[in-house]
Motif scaffolding. Structure first.
Motif, PDB file in Angstrom:
ATOM      1  N   GLY A  26       0.807  -1.211   0.000  1.00 16.14           N
ATOM      2  CA  GLY A  26       0.000   0.000   0.000  1.00 16.14           C
ATOM      3  C   GLY A  26       0.842   1.262   0.000  1.00 16.14           C
ATOM      4  O   GLY A  26       0.552   2.230  -0.723  1.00 16.14           O
ATOM      5  N   ALA A  27       1.909   1.272   0.802  1.00 12.26           N
ATOM      6  CA  ALA A  27       2.798   2.433   0.846  1.00 12.26           C
ATOM      7  C   ALA A  27       3.495   2.646  -0.483  1.00 12.26           C
ATOM      8  O   ALA A  27       3.644   3.788  -0.947  1.00 12.26           O
ATOM      9  N   ALA A  28       3.926   1.563  -1.105  1.00 11.39           N
ATOM     10  CA  ALA A  28       4.614   1.669  -2.395  1.00 11.39           C
ATOM     11  C   ALA A  28       3.700   2.262  -3.458  1.00 11.39           C
ATOM     12  O   ALA A  28       4.099   3.164  -4.200  1.00 11.39           O
ATOM     13  N   ILE A  29       2.470   1.771  -3.524  1.00 10.08           N
ATOM     14  CA  ILE A  29       1.534   2.281  -4.529  1.00 10.08           C
ATOM     15  C   ILE A  29       1.268   3.763  -4.305  1.00 10.08           C
ATOM     16  O   ILE A  29       1.245   4.559  -5.255  1.00 10.08           O
ATOM     17  N   GLU A  30       1.074   4.165  -3.062  1.00 11.49           N
ATOM     18  CA  GLU A  30       0.851   5.587  -2.750  1.00 11.49           C
ATOM     19  C   GLU A  30       2.021   6.440  -3.216  1.00 11.49           C
ATOM     20  O   GLU A  30       1.833   7.511  -3.806  1.00 11.49           O
ATOM     21  N   LEU A  31       3.242   5.983  -2.947  1.00 10.45           N
ATOM     22  CA  LEU A  31       4.431   6.749  -3.343  1.00 10.45           C
ATOM     23  C   LEU A  31       4.595   6.775  -4.858  1.00 10.45           C
ATOM     24  O   LEU A  31       4.961   7.811  -5.428  1.00 10.45           O
ATOM     25  N   PHE A  32       4.340   5.649  -5.505  1.00  6.59           N
ATOM     26  CA  PHE A  32       4.446   5.628  -6.973  1.00  6.59           C
ATOM     27  C   PHE A  32       3.512   6.666  -7.591  1.00  6.59           C
ATOM     28  O   PHE A  32       3.895   7.392  -8.515  1.00  6.59           O
ATOM     29  N   VAL A  33       2.280   6.722  -7.091  1.00  6.20           N
ATOM     30  CA  VAL A  33       1.303   7.653  -7.646  1.00  6.20           C
ATOM     31  C   VAL A  33       1.689   9.093  -7.327  1.00  6.20           C
ATOM     32  O   VAL A  33       1.559   9.990  -8.166  1.00  6.20           O
TER      33      VAL A  33
END
Length: 204
Positions: free
Chosen positions: A27-34
């Motif tokens: 979840g953290a990775a997806i948030e940062l990618f976006v």
């Protein structure tokens, strides 16, 4: 006498904790990618976001591209679960394919900002166009239709699955690569399926 239903074993405490940690990292990775882009995001930033060590992140994801692969797998799993709950396996093959592709389209449309970033990154750095799973899932749908006599005998389900998967990804990549949205994704995918189904379905 019927045998009792065998239920899958519940995951143990350690397995639950590992799954929860992986979900938090994902979840953290997806948030940062976006928020800042795939290339600009480091594994260290992901670890910091969830207050874990860098080593813990690499225990779950040996490389950043692994998160991209999981993103695609999770999306397909959500769609397959929706279809399972609807008993979509009872639908004619054409309707079942439209439901499968249509649910994927709904996920993309409902999270366009995420799709734009992650689809482009998956095409450049992941296994998007080399991952065999999407076409295998589609091929299984076509195989079921063939067993019911809904698909002409000359059709190879694997080849047809590859064709539908390629059409899906080509459409989504084009849709995600332009602002404003260049076309209605659901309509484009439905037209693609019109062409494919016109060539593989048995005439009734």
């Amino acid at each position: 006498m019927t045998s009792p239903e065998v239920r899958p074993a519940e995951p143990g405490r350690r397995e639950r904790k590992l799954r929860q940690a992986r979900d938090r990292l994902y979840g953290a990775a997806i948030e940062l990618f976006v928020a800042q882009g795939y290339e600009a995001t480091t594994m260290e930033q992901i670890a910091e976001r969830v207050d874990m060590s860098r080593a813990t992140v690499f225990n779950h994801y040996a490389q950043k591209a692994g998160i991209l692969e999981e993103w695609g797998a999770r999306r397909r799993a959500r769609v397959l679960e929706i279809l399972r709950q609807e008993h979509a396996e009872e639908l004619p093959v054409g309707d079942r394919l439209r439901r499968y592709v249509g649910e994927l389209a709904s996920l993309n449309i409902g999270s366009r900002a995420e799709t734009v970033v992650l689809m482009e990154a998956s095409a450049r750095f992941g296994q998007l166009l080399r991952d065999p799973m999407p076409e295998r899932e589609i091929a299984r749908i076509i195989e079921d239709g063939a067993r019911r006599g809904e698909v002409i005998s000359e059709v190879d389900p694997g080849e047809a699955g590859s064709l539908v998967a390629a059409g899906y990804f080509a459409s989504v990549i084009r849709w995600a690569g332009a602002e404003p949205q260049p076309f209605d994704l659901r309509v484009r995918l439905d037209r693609m399926l019109d062409i494919v189904l016109g060539g593989i379905l048995a005439r009734r």
